[in-house]
Design an enzyme around this catalytic site. Sequence first.
Site, PDB file in Angstrom:
ATOM      1  CG  HIS A  47      20.178 -15.091  13.895  1.00 15.37           C
ATOM      2  ND1 HIS A  47      19.591 -14.144  13.183  1.00 15.37           N
ATOM      3  CD2 HIS A  47      19.363 -15.180  15.121  1.00 15.37           C
ATOM      4  CE1 HIS A  47      18.578 -13.569  14.017  1.00 15.37           C
ATOM      5  NE2 HIS A  47      18.450 -14.120  15.243  1.00 15.37           N
ATOM      6  CG  ASP A  48      19.554 -14.189   8.811  1.00 15.62           C
ATOM      7  OD1 ASP A  48      19.251 -13.595   9.736  1.00 15.62           O
ATOM      8  OD2 ASP A  48      20.149 -13.580   7.821  1.00 15.62           O
TER       9      ASP A  48
END
EC number: 3.1.1.4
Length: 70
Positions: A47-48
Amino acid sequence: SLLQLRKMIKKMTNKEPILSYSKYGCNCGMAGRGKPVDATDXCCXXHDCCYGKVTSCSTKADSYSYSWEE
């Protein structure tokens, strides 16, 4: 958007994401880094990474069309 991500996590885990995952593993929450400790932590790292690649967009506020199967 972050709101959509929160709703998705809440639906799939029945946990409040901010309380349950803000300090989870090495990559969940602010300034995550390091080798993921498990699959959940790896999801935070992915996600990051995605957000990092689209920093010129309003990714945190824009709504997106998505679906999944249980």
